[in-house]
Each structure stands twice: as structure tokens, then as C-alpha cells.
Design an enzyme around this catalytic site. Sequence first.
Site, PDB file in Angstrom:
ATOM      1  N   ASP A  14       0.769  -1.091   0.173  1.00 57.16           N
ATOM      2  CA  ASP A  14       0.053  -0.099   0.103  1.00 57.16           C
ATOM      3  C   ASP A  14       0.811   1.235   0.031  1.00 57.16           C
ATOM      4  O   ASP A  14       1.578   1.562   0.893  1.00 57.16           O
ATOM      5  CB  ASP A  14      -0.940   0.010   1.121  1.00 57.16           C
ATOM      6  CG  ASP A  14      -1.906   0.967   1.222  1.00 57.16           C
ATOM      7  OD1 ASP A  14      -2.019   1.880   0.239  1.00 57.16           O
ATOM      8  OD2 ASP A  14      -2.875   1.155   2.160  1.00 57.16           O
ATOM      9  N   ASP A 116      -2.921   2.289  -5.829  1.00 55.47           N
ATOM     10  CA  ASP A 116      -1.820   2.650  -4.981  1.00 55.47           C
ATOM     11  C   ASP A 116      -1.844   1.047  -3.780  1.00 55.47           C
ATOM     12  O   ASP A 116      -1.214   1.332  -3.004  1.00 55.47           O
ATOM     13  CB  ASP A 116      -2.007   3.726  -4.157  1.00 55.47           C
ATOM     14  CG  ASP A 116      -2.923   3.557  -3.046  1.00 55.47           C
ATOM     15  OD1 ASP A 116      -4.023   3.016  -3.450  1.00 55.47           O
ATOM     16  OD2 ASP A 116      -2.971   4.281  -2.238  1.00 55.47           O
ATOM     17  N   GLU A 117      -2.710   0.016  -4.233  1.00 52.29           N
ATOM     18  CA  GLU A 117      -2.700  -0.979  -3.423  1.00 52.29           C
ATOM     19  C   GLU A 117      -3.026  -2.398  -4.220  1.00 52.29           C
ATOM     20  O   GLU A 117      -3.524  -2.314  -5.111  1.00 52.29           O
ATOM     21  CB  GLU A 117      -4.147  -0.821  -2.699  1.00 52.29           C
ATOM     22  CG  GLU A 117      -3.785  -1.090  -1.361  1.00 52.29           C
ATOM     23  CD  GLU A 117      -5.417  -0.932  -0.849  1.00 52.29           C
ATOM     24  OE1 GLU A 117      -5.926  -1.878  -0.225  1.00 52.29           O
ATOM     25  OE2 GLU A 117      -5.810   0.163  -0.920  1.00 52.29           O
TER      26      GLU A 117
HETATM   27 MG   LIG Z   1      -2.375   3.911   0.334  1.00 52.55          MG
END
Ligand SMILES: [Mg+2]
Length: 417
Positions: A14, A116-117
Site C-alpha cells: 500500500d 496504490d494497493e
Molecule cells: Mg495507500
Amino acid sequence: MTGGDWTRAIIHLDLDAFYASVEQLRRPELRGQPVIVGGWSDESGRLQTARGVVSAASYEARRWGVRSAMPLATALRLCPQARVVPVDFGAYRAASTQVFALARTYTPVVEPLSLDEAYLDVTASQRRFGAPRSIAAELRDRILDTTRLHASFGVATAKVVAKVASDLRKPRGLVVVEPGEEAAFLAPLALRTLPGLGPAAERALQGLGVSTLGQLAALPLDVLQRRLGQAAGRMLWERARGDDDSAVSVPGRPKSISREETFAHDLDDDDALNARLQELAADVGRRLRQGGWCARTVTLRMRYSDFTTLTRQLSLPAPTEADLAIAGAARGLLENCWTGSPLRLLGVGVSGLEDASQLDLFARRVDRDTRVDHMLDQLHGRFGHSAPRRGAATTLRDLDFRGDDLRGLGQHSADER
Ligand SMILES: [Mg+2]
């Protein structure tokens, strides 16, 4: 304490304050400042914040209580000195692509959840890259070196535990939950840390006197199911003890990857065609490696000035992910079937895709060329079209991959004139 065997090893990655970090990286004047990403630019380039919401906030802004999804007006009351920048998904997508490409150098089993993950299943990667913790640490360092972005990592035997772990010490955290320690790790944590446990379930559970995941796991299942329903009750009860065998699922692998180019002026110059062909092959190769795939078949498509179109295919002796091999095969096909008349279109494609890391190393062209390609991919991700490329001369002279040599390799026509 050392745990048992990692019969399943999942990493949850993350990126920390992702959008805001991308903005701070490309605008040095924003570094160390409270930054809010939100709003949009109007036609004159002026930032509009009315009715906007916070898409992301830097850690400096979060210190003032600014949170995602908050109205911009509220955020600016909390932190009037914040710098507001409009959302630029193109920039975030480019950074995200770089990060996920790095992740795929450790495993093809990558499931992006958002820009983002992502989850990574590194179970089969341990033999080659070592313990799950070192894979996460190495990936963290490479992401930082390549993109200057920070990320947090959770490592566990199950997705839900890995996700909770990555969230625990944000930013820049790396939390490993050893096999067998899942329930003990989760037990003291608050209910809201569990993915899938929303405010309604939290209130219902508090009504039962439950405030930690350990207390939730200790409830009789039927009590929980009466309160939350059969399916939700069982899901939360299992998750609260780290019991989650759901697979990391890779988005579908395409049947083929190809790129073609229609020229502004028809081309009959061999060098010029060669240069185009290599660019097309490099583009196809980059997308192949980004997905973590190798290809068994290379296709060349050409269209003459009179619109006569030919498609020729070549089965490679071994699956490849190397630009040189793709360009070489396409070049061999061109030399075999091109009459020398001007062409208006050239296309290069690959098919018969397989997961690169699941192939026997000896069956795959894991050689210097592939490593160079991966390195060039990283530069491309970082510098875009100004990144260095392989020179035309290098490719063809190194290759010695002529049409004559290709005849025995299963060449066949897919399309006749
Ligand atoms: Mg994040």
C-alpha cells in the site's frame, strides 16, 4: 519468535499518501508542506475548489485533521495554509504502473486493488527470492530507488491478515505475521481494523459488548449470525481469526498483445522499416513484461500501398519476453515475405501467452537480453519516451536471426494475399 512454514505467503502493498506523494515528488516546492489533492482546473487553468472534496492529503496535512473524502472547504478551514493541487490521474497511473511492474518481477500473481494497493502471492517465489519478509523489504527498497515513493507492507499467510498488517504501522511500515500467529496478531486490534467490518456491524457488535477482534472471534458463531446474518456473520467470524483462504486473483491474461503503425508516408526503405519494427517490438515486449508474461508466437502484419495485407506467424522454439527475440522473429518474417514494394502499415504482435514465472527457467529465454529489457522498462517508466532504447545496429547484429534460419521453426501463414 519464528513461525512455521510459509505454505502460503501473501504480501499486501500500500503506497503511502500516494497522490500527494506523487505531487510532492514532481513539485519540490510542495515537499514538507501540507498538500491536498482535490478540485480541478478550469479552461483557464485556474483551480476550482467549490464543491470539491479531498482526494488525498499528505501526512503534513493529515496532522491538521484533513482526511480523504472531506469537503475541500472543510479541509481548508482546518488547514488554511494547505497547498491544493488538482487531481492528475495520468501521473498517478504512470507511477502505479511502475510500482506494479516492480512487484511483478517477484511474482506474476499480483492483484491490484486500486492505483496504490495490491496483493502479491509470493508462495512460489520463495525458492528464488528468499523469505517473504526479504521479498517485501527488497521490493520496498526497489520501489523507493526507482520511484522515490514510500509504501507500507503487510506479510501473512492470508489476504485479510496481510491487509490489516500493512495498515498497522503506516507510513513506511513492514509488518510480518508469522504462520500460526494470525489469531494472536489480530486479537487485540479494534473492530474497525478488519476489512469488511463497517460502522453498522461495529455498532451491532458493540451492542454485544465486543470491541476487539479477539472478542469477536470468541463469540459463538450462531450468536454472531443471528445479529449480522448468516453470510456476514460467518465471514467476519472467520476473518477475525485470520481464517481467509481466498486467492490472489490476477486480472485476465490477454490472448495476444500487438501494436501496429500506419505510416504518414509509405515506406520502402529497409533501415526505416527496421527501426519501426524494433520500436513496435519493444512496445509489445514492454507490455508483455509488465503483465509478467512470456509469448510463444510472434506475428508480423504488413499492408502494401495497394492495401494488400499479409499476416505471418512464427512459433518460437521457447517462450520469450525479450525484445530482441520478438524483433528478431518479426524481422525474419519480414525478410521472408516482403517484396520490397512500399508499405503503408507494419504491425508486430505476440500470442500464446504464459505466466513468465511459472515456466521452467530453462524453457524461457532468461538471459542477458531479458535483464536488459527489464532495466530499460524501469527507465522507460521513469523517463518515458526520453529513456534510452536499444540501438538498431545492436539488435540485428547481435541477433543473427535470419529468415533462412526461421524456416524450420514452425513458420506458417495465417493469411494469404
Ligand atoms: Mg495507500
